[in-house]
Each structure stands twice: as C-alpha cells, then as structure tokens.
Design a protein around this motif. Structure first.
Motif, short mmCIF file in Angstrom:
data_model
loop_
_atom_site.label_atom_id
_atom_site.label_comp_id
_atom_site.label_asym_id
_atom_site.label_seq_id
_atom_site.Cartn_x
_atom_site.Cartn_y
_atom_site.Cartn_z
N LEU A 95 0.81 -1.21 0.00
CA LEU A 95 0.00 0.00 0.00
C LEU A 95 0.85 1.27 0.00
O LEU A 95 0.45 2.28 -0.58
N GLU A 96 2.01 1.21 0.63
CA GLU A 96 2.83 2.41 0.71
C GLU A 96 3.44 2.79 -0.65
O GLU A 96 4.01 3.85 -0.80
N LYS A 97 3.27 1.93 -1.66
CA LYS A 97 3.77 2.22 -3.00
C LYS A 97 2.87 3.20 -3.76
O LYS A 97 3.30 3.83 -4.74
N GLN A 113 3.33 5.76 -7.24
CA GLN A 113 2.72 5.33 -8.49
C GLN A 113 1.81 6.42 -9.06
O GLN A 113 1.77 6.63 -10.28
N ILE A 114 1.10 7.13 -8.19
CA ILE A 114 0.27 8.25 -8.65
C ILE A 114 1.16 9.33 -9.26
O ILE A 114 0.85 9.88 -10.34
N PHE A 146 -9.44 12.72 -9.52
CA PHE A 146 -10.50 12.59 -8.54
C PHE A 146 -10.10 13.13 -7.17
O PHE A 146 -8.98 13.58 -6.96
N GLU A 147 -11.04 13.03 -6.22
CA GLU A 147 -10.88 13.62 -4.91
C GLU A 147 -10.13 12.74 -3.92
O GLU A 147 -9.68 13.20 -2.87
N THR A 148 -9.99 11.45 -4.24
CA THR A 148 -9.29 10.52 -3.36
C THR A 148 -8.95 9.28 -4.16
O THR A 148 -9.41 9.11 -5.29
N TYR A 149 -8.10 8.42 -3.57
CA TYR A 149 -7.81 7.12 -4.18
C TYR A 149 -7.49 6.14 -3.07
O TYR A 149 -7.32 6.52 -1.91
N GLY A 150 -7.47 4.88 -3.43
CA GLY A 150 -7.10 3.85 -2.49
C GLY A 150 -7.38 2.48 -3.05
O GLY A 150 -8.00 2.33 -4.11
N LEU A 151 -6.89 1.47 -2.34
CA LEU A 151 -7.08 0.07 -2.73
C LEU A 151 -8.00 -0.61 -1.74
O LEU A 151 -7.85 -0.45 -0.52
N LEU A 152 -8.96 -1.35 -2.25
CA LEU A 152 -9.81 -2.23 -1.46
C LEU A 152 -9.29 -3.63 -1.67
O LEU A 152 -9.43 -4.20 -2.76
N SER A 177 2.89 -3.76 -11.44
CA SER A 177 2.34 -3.33 -12.72
C SER A 177 0.82 -3.46 -12.76
O SER A 177 0.14 -2.65 -13.39
N ILE A 178 0.28 -4.45 -12.06
CA ILE A 178 -1.18 -4.57 -11.98
C ILE A 178 -1.76 -3.43 -11.16
O ILE A 178 -2.83 -2.88 -11.48
N MET A 179 -1.07 -3.04 -10.09
CA MET A 179 -1.52 -1.88 -9.32
C MET A 179 -1.59 -0.64 -10.22
O MET A 179 -2.55 0.14 -10.16
N VAL A 180 -0.58 -0.46 -11.08
CA VAL A 180 -0.57 0.69 -11.98
C VAL A 180 -1.65 0.56 -13.04
O VAL A 180 -2.25 1.56 -13.46
N HIS A 181 -1.93 -0.66 -13.48
CA HIS A 181 -3.02 -0.88 -14.45
C HIS A 181 -4.34 -0.31 -13.92
O HIS A 181 -5.02 0.46 -14.61
#
Length: 496
Positions: free
Chosen positions: A264-266, A270-271, A283-289, A324-328
C-alpha cells in the motif's frame, strides 16, 4: 475490468447519448409509450438492452442496510434525480435480482412492473420533455450469486464488495446501467457495530443509532454505474497522503494489515508516476480495497480499486508483476473512469491504455521492455482478432458471459494499437495526445471517433487510413518501423 481485468470539462449534453443512439432510443421509447411494458435499451451493440432512453440521470442516492449476513438480502432505497430528454408515459430503470416494495415519482406513488431486467414505472402524470424528476425505489439488494452472470455483490469472508462491470450494477440497485449516463453518487451504508463500510468518494458523516452505524460517502465527480463500490466487512481503513495532499485511504482485512502495508505504501509514488505521464490525478481521493475474496480479476472501481487480497500474498507472483497490476488499475482512473466509454465497443480505449501504462511501468521499473511485449502481442494479434474480433469491434458476448468481452485483444491487442500509433506519429505527438485526451474529456464520455479526431488534429494530418485497419481489420496491419514483425496465422478451423 482491469488486468486479468475487466481495467475543458464537457457540458451536460456531452454526457448524454450520442445523436444516433439517442434518436433510435427515443423512437423506441415513443412507440413503447402506447404499447405494453417492455424492456428498452440505448442501442449498445454489445448489450442491446443496457441503459434506458428518455432521461439523463444527474445523481443517485443509495442507502443499504446490512444485517450482518452476506447471504441475506439488504434493505435498500435508491433515489434518482434526472432530467427527461423527451416526454415519457413510462420510465424504465435497469433492475433485477431484487424485490421492489414501492416506487414514487415526484413524491407521488407510481405503478410499476418488472419486465425481463427492466423496472417499468408508470407515474401518475405524464412527464414532459426537459422536466426535472425524482424517482425513489424501495427494494432489496440480493448478494446471493446470480447463476446467469458474474459480479454485482461479491461475497467476501467477512462481508461484501461490489464488482459491477460491465452490466451488473442493476443487480444491486435500480439505475440507468450504461456508462454513457454518468452521475454524482451519495452512498449510505448502515451496518451493525463492529463492521466498517467504505464507498466511492469522501466521507460525509457518521450516524449512530442503537447498535448500528450509518456511514455516508459522496463523490465530487460524476461516475458510471459500473464503477460504484461499497465495501462492508471487519476491515481497517489505512490513511496516507499522496501528491498535492491527495487523501489516500486503503481498506484491508484487519488481520492482514501488517502484511499488506508494504504494498500500500507504494501508491503515492505510483500516482506521481502516472501524473508525470498524463497529468493531474482526476478525482478527490484514491485507495485500494483488498478484498478477502476470490474473483479472478481486479477492478478499477472509481477512487477505490478492487483487488483480491491473495494477489499480494502469493509468493509465485514477482514483485514487478504485482506492481504493474496496481498501476493498471490506477491508470484506469484516468482512462475508463474519468473518461468513460461512449459505448462498450470503446472498451479498447480503457483497457488498451491501462495495459499500456502497466507495460511502461514494468519497463521503467523492472526492465521488462515494452518493445518485447509488443512484438509478442503482434505475433498473437491475428489469432486474437479471429477469436474475439478486432480491438474496436469486439464480438458480442454469449448470454450470461459478460466477461466474454474482456479478451486479449482489448488488453495487449489494444496496447499494440497505441504502440503502432506512437510509431506512426512520434513520441512527442503521442505524449501530447495522451495528456490532451484526459484533459479535454475529464468527467465525461468519449469514444473511438473522438480519439481518432484528436489524434489527427495533434498529428496535423488525417489518421483515418491508419486507424481503420488497426481498430477494425480482420488482419493486423504492418507495424510502422518494424517491417520484420510477422503475425502468426490463426489456427485452421477443424472440419466437423
């Protein structure tokens, strides 16, 4: 859908249907006004009955009450504010896999009936063209799997999440279930104490009543129904700050938070990497579920991308591959979420771009060269076209197989089109095109014709002759700059 995946601001009118779709949809609607209730659609080639004509949704207000069991229907209320685009005797919403208790239009009870996967509503008074109206539906939302399709509610080990792409948001809530009609969302989720609920957008309040909590979230940017996300579970929300003080919140199963934190700290870096390529995060926020579930895919739900927890804890996956999937999925926030497809045949613009930046990230950070990946894709491209259709004209999925449109040719096959385009017009023009595309169409919808026109404008010449065979041809054209690249022949069909 993402990897393995499903992956100047416009005026209000730019979010409506294209003229051709609108004309055909309105004609259907006018005929239906005097005919028995029938399912309608906006004319999408891949999903003929998806979406509904005659109105433009401005906002959704969704309320879900979760009782603590992910196998029991949730009580729900969906309120839709919309403008009519033509006079309507009836209003069709997409909705199935739930029970409707009541409907009001403008606060007045309305008759309703279900026909196939449409909820057909007959208001007490006919709605005039250009009229503002509010429709409220009290219903259930059933999380049990629908045997005819994948997605909708996804049951996790401790609750629920959503995976609505491409055509299953309407199994969760009544809606105009087509990406051409984006809207603002307010989402309220009531759960027993001990559960955490997170949805798209930013928190907008918490109300406690007895042994329940109601959390409210609001989006600041319009969103397609297929990108809605609600997570309910025994989760922890981890917060950090991204570029330009962007709030980042990640949702993880509490018992795995320590193992997942290094991944998650990556995200902030990446952004920043994506912003260097295409411009400000939209957008106003981002994150991973990180859901404790087995879905077989990751999904770019707006501001809160859905991932399988196991992706990050499977030792067989190399670190560069997971990165790379996170960046996808992150790239989809620009390509597919902020700029949404006008019709589902424009899916190549979503997945081709997400795959492009996934591959470029792997090249820059792990030495997995883009050229080698594109050469391999070129070799397979004719086979992919024969199996699934060309990138901008995918074959229609079989009934109940909506993920059938997510074939290799909308991933690496479409990234191959972008590689060919960069070869054709040069890197500086290509980079200007990418930035201009997401800036001009932010918060809107755009399609293949829009992309061709913008590319031609930036290149200073008509690129129709380039794009037509690359996007619609049965065979893969020669690759500019690589005359030695050769596609493998598709397999010969066996006689029956």
């Amino acid at each position: 859908m993402p990897h393995r995946s499903r992956t100047a601001r416009p005026s209000r009118t730019s979010r409506r249907l294209t003229p051709a779709l609108l004309a055909s949809a309105v004609s259907v609607c006018l005929v239906a006004a005097s005919a028995p209730a029938a399912p309608l659609g906006v004319g999408d080639r891949l999903f003929p009955y998806l979406g509904n004509p005659g109105y433009d949704v401005a906002s959704y207000d969704l309320s879900f009450t979760y009782g603590g069991s992910n196998s029991e229907p949730l009580k729900a209320v969906t309120t839709i504010d919309a403008w009519t685009t033509t006079a309507l005797d009836t209003v069709n919403l997409d909705f199935t896999h739930g029970e409707v208790e009541s409907v009001t239009v403008g606060g007045v009870p309305a008759a309703f009936t279900s026909v196939d996967e449409d909820l057909v509503i007959t208001p007490e008074d006919r709605l005039g063209a250009g009229e503002w109206t509010r429709i409220t539906v009290r219903h259930t939302s059933d999380p049990t799997p629908d045997p005819d399709r994948d997605g909708g509610w996804v049951r996790t080990t401790d609750g629920l999440a959503m995976a609505n792409q491409a055509d299953v948001a309407h199994t969760v809530f009544p809606c105009n279930d087509h990406p051409s009609d984006k809207a603002l969302f307010t989402i309220r989720v009531t759960t027993p104490n001990g559960y955490t609920a997170v949805a798209n957008g930013l928190p907008a309040g918490v109300d406690r009543e007895g042994d329940t909590l109601t959390r409210t979230y609001r989006t600041r940017h319009p969103m397609a129904t297929e990108l809605a996300q609600v997570s309910i579970g025994r989760s922890t929300v981890l917060r950090r700050t991204g570029p330009h003080d962007l709030p980042i919140r990640d949702v993880v199963p509490t018992q795995y938070r320590d193992q997942l934190e290094p991944w998650l700290e990556k995200t902030p870096a990446q952004i920043s990497w994506m912003e260097d390529k295409v411009g400000p995060y939209p957008f106003e926020t981002y994150g991973l579920l990180m859901a404790d579930a087995s879905t077989g895919f990751e999904l770019e739900t707006q501001t809160l991308s859905l991932f399988e927890r196991g992706l990050f804890m499977e030792p067989a996956y190399p670190e560069w591959y997971v990165d790379s999937i996170m960046v996808h999925e992150l790239a989809h926030q620009w390509f597919g979420d902020s700029v949404s497809p006008r019709v589902w045949s424009d899916l190549w613009l979503n997945e081709g771009h997400a795959t492009w930046y996934e591959a470029r990230y792997a090249e820059e950070r792990a030495g997995r060269t883009l050229q080698a990946r594109m050469k391999a894709a070129y070799s397979a491209s004719d086979r992919w076209r024969a199996t699934g259709g060309p990138p901008a004209a995918p074959k229609v999925p079989a009934h109940g197989d909506k993920i059938g449109i997510f074939r290799p040719n909308v991933y690496d096959g479409s990234a191959l089109v972008l590689y060919a385009l960069r070869q054709e017009i040069g890197t500086p023009a290509f980079d200007r095109l990418e930035r201009s595309w997401v800036a001009q169409h932010q918060d809107g919808v755009a399609g293949t014709r829009d992309f061709i026109d913008l590319a031609s404008s930036i290149a200073g010449r008509d690129l129709d002759g380039f794009f037509q065979p690359w996007l619609y041809g049965e065979k893969t054209p020669p690759m500019p700059g690589h005359p030695d690249w050769k596609p493998q022949a598709p397999p010969t069909p066996k006689a029956k």
